[in-house]
Design an enzyme around this catalytic site. Sequence first.
Site, PDB file in Angstrom:
ATOM      1  N   TYR A 177       5.248  -7.953   3.948  1.00  0.00           N
ATOM      2  CA  TYR A 177       3.879  -9.049   3.071  1.00  0.00           C
ATOM      3  C   TYR A 177       3.494  -9.833   3.230  1.00  0.00           C
ATOM      4  O   TYR A 177       4.266 -10.814   2.615  1.00  0.00           O
ATOM      5  CB  TYR A 177       2.884  -8.432   1.614  1.00  0.00           C
ATOM      6  N   TYR A 197      10.175  -1.184   2.704  1.00  0.00           N
ATOM      7  CA  TYR A 197      10.373  -2.738   1.541  1.00  0.00           C
ATOM      8  C   TYR A 197      11.311  -1.888   0.375  1.00  0.00           C
ATOM      9  O   TYR A 197      11.019  -1.246  -0.413  1.00  0.00           O
ATOM     10  CB  TYR A 197       9.228  -3.569   1.602  1.00  0.00           C
ATOM     11  N   HIS A 257       3.916   2.690   4.140  1.00  0.00           N
ATOM     12  CA  HIS A 257       2.300   3.586   4.166  1.00  0.00           C
ATOM     13  C   HIS A 257       0.906   2.173   4.770  1.00  0.00           C
ATOM     14  O   HIS A 257       1.994   1.193   4.623  1.00  0.00           O
ATOM     15  CB  HIS A 257       2.456   2.948   2.125  1.00  0.00           C
ATOM     16  N   HIS A 306      -2.549   0.740   3.031  1.00  0.00           N
ATOM     17  CA  HIS A 306      -3.446   0.401   2.291  1.00  0.00           C
ATOM     18  C   HIS A 306      -4.712   0.799   2.457  1.00  0.00           C
ATOM     19  O   HIS A 306      -5.208  -0.057   3.806  1.00  0.00           O
ATOM     20  CB  HIS A 306      -3.656  -0.411   1.365  1.00  0.00           C
TER      21      HIS A 306
END
Lengths: 778, 181
Positions: free
Chosen positions: A647, A686, A699, A701
């Site tokens: 991220y 991750y 995934h 969000h």
Amino acid sequence: MIDITIPQIPPQQTLALYPPHGETLWGLLHSRTAVGPERPFLMFGETCRSWGAFRDLALGMATILAERGIGPADRVAVMAANSDLFVAVFFALGRLGAILVPVNPEFSAAEAGAILDHAEVAAVLCTLETEAVARLAAGEHPWIARLEELSEPSSFPSPAAIGQPDDTCLIMYTSGTTGFPKGVMHRQASFVMAGEGFVERMRLQADDRLLCVLPLFHINALFYSLGGAVAAGASLVLAARFSASGFWPLAARWRATQVNIIAAIGTILARRPRREFVPGHGLVKVYGAPVTPEIAAIFTTDFAIPHIIEGYGMTEIPGVCNQPFDGPHQPGSMGRAARHPDPSRRFAELRVVDEDGRDLPDGATGELLARTPIVMQGYYRDPEQTAAAFRDGWFATGDLVRRDGDGFYFFVARKKDIIRRRGENISGAELDRVIGSHPGVAEAAAIAVPSDLGEDEILVAVVARPGVPLHPRDIRDWCAAHLSPPKRPRFLVLVAELPHTPTHRVAKFRLKQEPGLLGEAIDLDTLPAEDKPAPGLLGGRSMTDPTPYRRLVPGTQPDYLHRPYASTVKRAPSRALVLAPHTLSELSGPVFGPDEVGSGESDLTAGHAGAPLGERLIIAGRVVDETGRPVRNTLIEVWQANAAGRYRHKNDGHDAPLDPNFTGCGRMLTDDEGGYRFQTIRPGAYPWRNHPNAWRPAHIHFSLFGPSFLTRLVTQMYFPGDPLLPLDPIFNCTADPAARDRLISVFDIGLTQPDHALGFRFDIVLRGREATPMEDRP
Amino acid sequence: MSLVATASQTVGPYFHIGLSWADNAAIAGPEVAGQRVTIAGRILDGDGQPINDALIEVWQADSQGHYPEAGDGFRGFGRIPSGDDGGFRFSTIKPGRVAGPGGTLQAPHLLLSIGMRGLLKRVTTRMYFPDEPANAEDPILARVEPARRRTLIARASPSEPALLIWNVIMQGETETVFFDL
């Protein structure tokens, strides 16, 4: 995929593969062994015994039993979970003309002792697990031994096979839905015929493998699974006991083709996480006694089992009717009168009669009477109850049924489970089923309790599904929506568990004897104010108040505390939430307009000097509410890791590289159909620190607003086939497996852009309003 | 037609990536009419440890008790991430009273929705104002057991007149009241 075109030898020909058996246990075993002693017969644990090895085991056990003085008509209790030794000792006793008295291994010493005393057993055979209780229960007199002691070598001469067709081979104490257990006596020929009947019922073939997960101390496992396997010369895969998580692996491990289930097992398997399912298991035939049409549908579609056969029988009259294997099928029916593979043999005959024993026409409800050659010999040492069980030679089942014009029988209720209320006959079983189908309810049992008015009131005892908050009002509202007024229970008791018979039926007679049950009950007609919707709210709203939203379906949303997700432990609220009405505050919400959401913000791959690394994806779907209406012009915000699983966030310490061309955030408004669409790259999995070697599945969000404060939703979209899904505590936090699966996007070739990007569809449902009074009208 | 609402999942620790564009700690700009207030507090877990990755969202009516609609200058929505010390701070105007159920009137209040890593679905709560007589007749406060009502009512700061202190305790004896909506 399963090949459903298994070769089908007609049942009569299957039986004709073997030499005559003389209608005795040993004769049947001998006949089936003779054709091929090396063929596999019994799989238990890690062991597979051939017919020859099994016969030798049973013969050895018969020898030791004989050495101990066990002979014709002696009763020998077996207090054990299912095992190969249990099966073998049944045939050993049969060889000697002795009688098996199976006792539930989970019985207390008092429960077991009552049976051992009544049956006046000569011996009690137990296991390491049951030995202590068996010794307490048996007292001084009988010989007590562990089953494995009977499999030791003996120098004693082998006893002759003296069991005869009419010798009693079994006294099975029925769990009884009435009170003290009754000892149902069956002949050796009954076992043989029941097995042959099961060959007809399930079109058993010599190469079938019957999986037995039900207990051998019940007629279903002993007479159908074991009897059927032996009669067909097929194999038996025996489980020590039913295990929900182990069911599919066991079936697949031994390539079982057939299994018997009861309603509770069907429900459990249907509700278990699908990750436990083993696609490519070999099961093609299920016998259910009973299975609901809903469960049958799940077995057919989700579990890909083509033949679901429902049938009916009792310990006293095993296997008297069933759905014909080759159809026609009548969903929800018990089937037609059972037949023997030899059509010339007289077999089950059925009648439906009124209170006076007069035959009723098709369509009328009355008591089912049965006449069958497999009928019990009587209740052991109980001539009175035996006489009461029959009417002119017909066994009175105590079950209310009706028959249609095609000869199919339909179960209506147990006679004793009929509740008389306001002049109506109400089936307790129907209430159990309706209330039990509430998503927050694990099990329900309705019984009659005395009322002030002299008639019955209905009390329902409910076990909530673990981790699902269940309010009394949930039950009240569910009943109001699904049951006519006379059927709605007045009293509710929330219990940790219900008493069960050993065959997993609710023991209502024990529930009725529960002292203080009514005292603990909540009167649903006068729910305390805290739980009752205030006037003008929820159910009892006035026309001037805005229409509230539906309450969320229990089990379909996560609970706050979910221990496998460690961060919940200190952050989940520990006190009960306060139930609040939906006021204008909750029913309104912020609005975002097109001016705030640039058109380029739905492309997560744009806005940088170059293209991001990773597999390009198109994600699209529709946002609708619970009534199916599109949610228009609502803001969707998405964020995700890059292709390497990193991220762009200061707190992300994963040592995967950042991508200078990827930020990982986007937003868009839904269109007039509730549709949305964005382009991105597939996020990487991750690691995280939740537990050793923890990895989040890939995934994205999602954050959505919808029209009100109540519709706000933050969720995550997953990808199909991700091997990390079964291991992820966040994905698995929701009790309802179907609710979890809806978080997995679906690959969509229509959305996939040629030479550019794969397409995945992810539809989202936001909360919706209750039906308004206008919408209630036709 | 009856569908089942999609299951919630945690907002996770990295929601800032997707959501911070709409961070809005000044819910009411200077052009919005009403009594100015600043609300500050901390959000703490069951051990009293600060939660530095919470997402707090606020929804409120204007000073006349009307909820904003599309095109209104005042959106009534705030989005505030908690800081390293679990602290949050936002400014707004005190809302007016809004209709409650069955012809009642609610006391002035903010609606709050809070998500964080470790919360699989948001919690929802309300903040009421101190020294507000209408609190005594608020139909929602009335549903809360008296001893716990104070978790929903902010305190006036002794030093700063327009500052209200309101903490959120996720768990334990002094746990903030959360609502089942």
